[in-house]
Design an enzyme around this catalytic site. Structure first.
Site, mmCIF file in Angstrom:
data_model
loop_
_atom_site.group_PDB
_atom_site.id
_atom_site.type_symbol
_atom_site.label_atom_id
_atom_site.label_comp_id
_atom_site.label_asym_id
_atom_site.label_seq_id
_atom_site.Cartn_x
_atom_site.Cartn_y
_atom_site.Cartn_z
ATOM 1 N N TYR A 119 -47.623 -40.264 -13.186
ATOM 2 C CA TYR A 119 -47.841 -38.997 -12.484
ATOM 3 C C TYR A 119 -49.315 -38.636 -12.602
ATOM 4 O O TYR A 119 -49.895 -38.690 -13.680
ATOM 5 C CB TYR A 119 -46.967 -37.912 -13.104
ATOM 6 N N HIS A 120 -49.925 -38.220 -11.485
ATOM 7 C CA HIS A 120 -51.364 -37.954 -11.448
ATOM 8 C C HIS A 120 -51.639 -36.476 -11.693
ATOM 9 O O HIS A 120 -51.221 -35.612 -10.914
ATOM 10 C CB HIS A 120 -51.930 -38.360 -10.090
ATOM 11 N N GLY A 121 -52.346 -36.166 -12.783
ATOM 12 C CA GLY A 121 -52.778 -34.800 -13.028
ATOM 13 C C GLY A 121 -53.977 -34.439 -12.166
ATOM 14 O O GLY A 121 -54.430 -35.230 -11.336
ATOM 15 N N GLU A 127 -51.404 -35.790 -4.845
ATOM 16 C CA GLU A 127 -50.628 -35.268 -5.966
ATOM 17 C C GLU A 127 -51.532 -34.560 -6.979
ATOM 18 O O GLU A 127 -51.170 -33.511 -7.531
ATOM 19 C CB GLU A 127 -49.887 -36.411 -6.655
#
Length: 330
Positions: free
Chosen positions: A129-131, A202
């Site tokens: 998951y990309h912050g 994202e």
């Protein structure tokens, strides 16, 4: 100016230095009651200081990136003669930068890495998951290199390759932008490869609800199928509390979709607790299609989010987790 200064000490009651300075400034500018304006300015500075801090702190990451680039140029200059007989002249540089970033992660975020036993000894595709920034992935990569002596290449967005001065940093760490054939080739050579299918979209437009924004992207699944490697899901707890974006503003989303550049402002840089969790691998199955594998991977990442992240994310709570003595179980 001398006359004004003399007037401060003249008379039966000498003025304080600050009062004297205010008097001189009033004499110089010709503004009456300038102390009222100064008091208002000090009040505004006090009110706006927290805002300035949260806008400037993310710049520390930029400084660290360019510090890394500077160190690489110095390293290259000092080791040019070794290129003739060294298997990889950049090994020392990678260790040096890994130490720099791991130190920053430990000090600023109390960074922890859990689930490394789920990383296969051979090749594998890590999907994460990309912050709002890729700092958590950099911490992961640094810890992996320092403690397990393993490199992990990563797929980055095209705009990263246009950032001034970044070429040497990207080359040394094997950052690639594709295409699919290049990713498959790296995996077949036995490398670990990481990718965030949500990418910049994202990073900019997800929020404290940790919504996965992958769209219809399934190319990463086809890469894993073509290379016959497992997919390893990964998620970093509190990653959106460290740095947040103003992606909720609709006009910024529309502008991004037009020009495809990350022009959305970010703020934060808070020293929240970061823990990266690596989930169980999804093994290669020749009978699974790219669409099915994409759905499985998304469900695996979502499961890590639901298990390790309190939703909605809260900055104060993430800060308080720095003081918890008991580690969260994997």
């Amino acid at each position: 100016m001398i006359g004004g200064n003399e007037s401060c000490t003249a008379g039966p009651i000498p003025m304080s230095y600050l009062t004297c300075l205010t008097y001189i400034l009033g004499e110089w500018t010709g503004v009456e009651h300038i102390e009222d304006y100064l008091s208002y300015a000090v009040y505004l500075l006090w009110v706006l200081f927290p805002l300035a801090v949260v806008l400037l702190l993310p710049g520390v990451l930029v400084i660290l990136f360019y510090t890394s680039i500077l160190l690489l140029h110095i390293y290259k200059r000092k080791n040019e003669l070794k290129e003739a007989y060294s298997n990889d002249v950049w090994d020392g540089a990678r260790q040096m930068l890994a130490t720099l970033w791991d130190g920053h992660g430990r000090i600023w975020h109390g960074y922890e890495l859990h689930g490394t036993e789920n990383i296969p000894e051979g090749p594998g595709l890590i999907v994460f998951y990309h912050g709002a920034t890729p700092a958590d992935y950099v911490y992961f990569m640094a810890r992996l290199l320092i403690q397990w002596k393993r490199r992990c290449q990563v797929v980055a967005d095209h705009f990263v390759f246009r950032l001034p001065g970044f070429k040497i940093l990207l080359d040394v760490h094997g950052v690639m932008h594709g295409p699919r054939e290049e990713c498959v080739s790296a995996l077949k050579k036995g490398c670990l490869l990481a990718i965030a299918p949500g990418g910049v979209r994202e990073a900019l437009f997800s929020d404290e609800m940790y919504t996965i924004i992958w769209g219809d992207r399934k190319g990463f699944a086809q890469v894993a199928i073509d290379a016959k490697v497992p997919i390893i899901p990964m998620f970093t707890q509190n990653v959106r509390e460290g740095v947040r974006t103003l992606g909720g503003i609709k006009i910024l989303r529309s502008l991004y979709e037009r020009i495809r550049l990350p022009i959305v402002p970010v703020y934060g840089g808070f020293p929240v607790k970061l823990r990266t969790f690596i989930g169980e691998p999804i093994p290669y199955d020749p009978n699974v299609t790219a669409e099915e594998l994409t759905a499985k991977t998304k469900a695996a990442v979502q499961a890590l989010i639901e298990k390790h992240q309190k939703i909605p994310g809260n900055i104060f709570r993430a800060l308080m987790e720095r003081f918890q003595t008991q580690k969260k179980e994997d």
